[in-house]
Design a protein around this motif. Sequence first.
Motif, PDB file in Angstrom:
ATOM      1  N   PRO B  16       0.838  -1.220   0.000  1.00 41.12           N
ATOM      2  CA  PRO B  16       0.000   0.000   0.000  1.00 41.12           C
ATOM      3  C   PRO B  16       0.865   1.260   0.000  1.00 41.12           C
ATOM      4  O   PRO B  16       2.016   1.226   0.445  1.00 41.12           O
ATOM      5  N   PRO B  17       0.320   2.383  -0.484  1.00 40.39           N
ATOM      6  CA  PRO B  17       1.056   3.655  -0.452  1.00 40.39           C
ATOM      7  C   PRO B  17       1.499   3.994   0.976  1.00 40.39           C
ATOM      8  O   PRO B  17       0.715   3.880   1.906  1.00 40.39           O
ATOM      9  N   GLY B  18       2.780   4.358   1.126  1.00 41.85           N
ATOM     10  CA  GLY B  18       3.288   4.724   2.443  1.00 41.85           C
ATOM     11  C   GLY B  18       3.703   3.547   3.299  1.00 41.85           C
ATOM     12  O   GLY B  18       4.257   3.716   4.376  1.00 41.85           O
ATOM     13  N   ASP B  19       3.417   2.332   2.820  1.00 48.90           N
ATOM     14  CA  ASP B  19       3.798   1.130   3.562  1.00 48.90           C
ATOM     15  C   ASP B  19       5.110   0.599   2.987  1.00 48.90           C
ATOM     16  O   ASP B  19       5.647   1.133   2.017  1.00 48.90           O
ATOM     17  N   HIS B  20       5.658  -0.467   3.602  1.00 47.73           N
ATOM     18  CA  HIS B  20       6.915  -1.028   3.102  1.00 47.73           C
ATOM     19  C   HIS B  20       6.836  -2.536   2.941  1.00 47.73           C
ATOM     20  O   HIS B  20       7.809  -3.180   2.566  1.00 47.73           O
ATOM     21  N   LEU B  21       5.673  -3.116   3.258  1.00 48.28           N
ATOM     22  CA  LEU B  21       5.517  -4.563   3.136  1.00 48.28           C
ATOM     23  C   LEU B  21       4.282  -4.886   2.311  1.00 48.28           C
ATOM     24  O   LEU B  21       3.307  -4.129   2.324  1.00 48.28           O
ATOM     25  N   PRO B  22       4.313  -6.016   1.578  1.00 43.03           N
ATOM     26  CA  PRO B  22       3.097  -6.425   0.850  1.00 43.03           C
ATOM     27  C   PRO B  22       1.995  -6.838   1.821  1.00 43.03           C
ATOM     28  O   PRO B  22       2.256  -7.486   2.832  1.00 43.03           O
ATOM     29  N   ARG B  23       0.781  -6.420   1.518  1.00 39.95           N
ATOM     30  CA  ARG B  23      -0.404  -6.762   2.323  1.00 39.95           C
ATOM     31  C   ARG B  23      -1.460  -7.309   1.391  1.00 39.95           C
ATOM     32  O   ARG B  23      -1.459  -7.037   0.187  1.00 39.95           O
ATOM     33  N   PHE B  24      -2.420  -8.048   1.956  1.00 41.42           N
ATOM     34  CA  PHE B  24      -3.593  -8.429   1.180  1.00 41.42           C
ATOM     35  C   PHE B  24      -4.509  -7.211   1.091  1.00 41.42           C
ATOM     36  O   PHE B  24      -5.033  -6.740   2.089  1.00 41.42           O
ATOM     37  N   VAL B  25      -4.684  -6.704  -0.126  1.00 42.27           N
ATOM     38  CA  VAL B  25      -5.450  -5.484  -0.364  1.00 42.27           C
ATOM     39  C   VAL B  25      -6.667  -5.799  -1.227  1.00 42.27           C
ATOM     40  O   VAL B  25      -6.572  -6.574  -2.185  1.00 42.27           O
ATOM     41  N   CYS B  26      -7.802  -5.198  -0.867  1.00 47.66           N
ATOM     42  CA  CYS B  26      -9.026  -5.357  -1.652  1.00 47.66           C
ATOM     43  C   CYS B  26      -9.161  -4.171  -2.604  1.00 47.66           C
ATOM     44  O   CYS B  26      -9.302  -3.028  -2.167  1.00 47.66           O
TER      45      CYS B  26
END
Lengths: 189, 189
Positions: B16-26
């Motif tokens: 996600p924008p501003g994050d540094h790790l992959p996440r499960f995003v909808c």
Amino acid sequence: MKFCSNCASPVSLSVPPGDHLPRFVCANCGTIHYENPRIIAGCVIEHEGKILLCKRAIEPRHGFWTIPAGFMENGESVQQAAAREAMEEALAHVRIGSLLAVVNVLRAHQVHIMFRATLTQPSFGIGPESLESQLYAEAEIPWPELAFLSVEFALRRYLDDRAKGREQLHFRDIDWRDGKPVMTDGDSQ
Amino acid sequence: MKFCSNCASPVSLSVPPGDHLPRFVCANCGTIHYENPRIIAGCVIEHEGKILLCKRAIEPRHGFWTIPAGFMENGESVQQAAAREAMEEALAHVRIGSLLAVVNVLRAHQVHIMFRATLTQPSFGIGPESLESQLYAEAEIPWPELAFLSVEFALRRYLDDRAKGREQLHFRDIDWRDGKPVMTDGDSQ
Ligand SMILES: [Zn+2]
Ligand SMILES: [Zn+2]
């Protein structure tokens, strides 16, 4: 939680066989979706007798001061999480020291785990989640502008221990009733 | 995780924008589904000089011996979780004492938090997740039949401290490489 992350069917709350608490259960594929407390890892960073605090650029508690702290991630240790937060929020390289505080924040479903730390390089800065970073002498700490009760607890115990020349571990539970915090301390060790 | 628990659309891994790790995003409703380490709370229970162990009736490690320990639940403290597990697995009423061990189990995305404890009533039994419960003298502890590396660590440190008349807090990281455990100890305090 409304839908099963495994099969997209609607979930409903029920107590699974052999369990004692309601869970989100999928009637279609049988998956039980557990929800558990999360760890907030942080550290009180001392440098030349002063404490490094960050002014929050994000909610909750935008504009209030905190020690570097945040959600622990999969694949790291609690200590690594605390050091990573110091880097992200204050651009600070730290050496993690002894365990300072374990705070159960019951309504938030969080456990706050805070360590003592020192700077390994005499520099710090302002990370993307911070508005300011600043070293505070004990007499200058902005107590009314601290972001969280657990941060105030950790800072007060840190400074009290420092004055007594010791490093203890401190426990507190924070609950919330009728709009007011209810705090219960365990024995320090 | 395949589907969004909020809207049932498929999720995908992205940073996600501003994050540094992959996440499960909808992509449909925008929900970011974070996954974080879970806390296992447990206790080493001593009674009349002996240690209370339970033989596991469930996987993983069915048939092996453990101290009472299990997943912390929302709404309870770590200490309450440890006491609840003693009741569920060994029908034991316990008083939780000092913090004994914090073990980062990196590949399992778990933090094991173990306390010292004593029985408040001289009775115990066999809970639904146990095949047997037994008080073991130090010389009789079934070391090769212990269920988990973190349990062995907690027991050894407990007994070592007891022999030295002290109650310290011990840290260990357990990782897993090439099919073998890699263990790193932090400073005790
Ligand atoms: Zn399902
Ligand atoms: Zn969605």
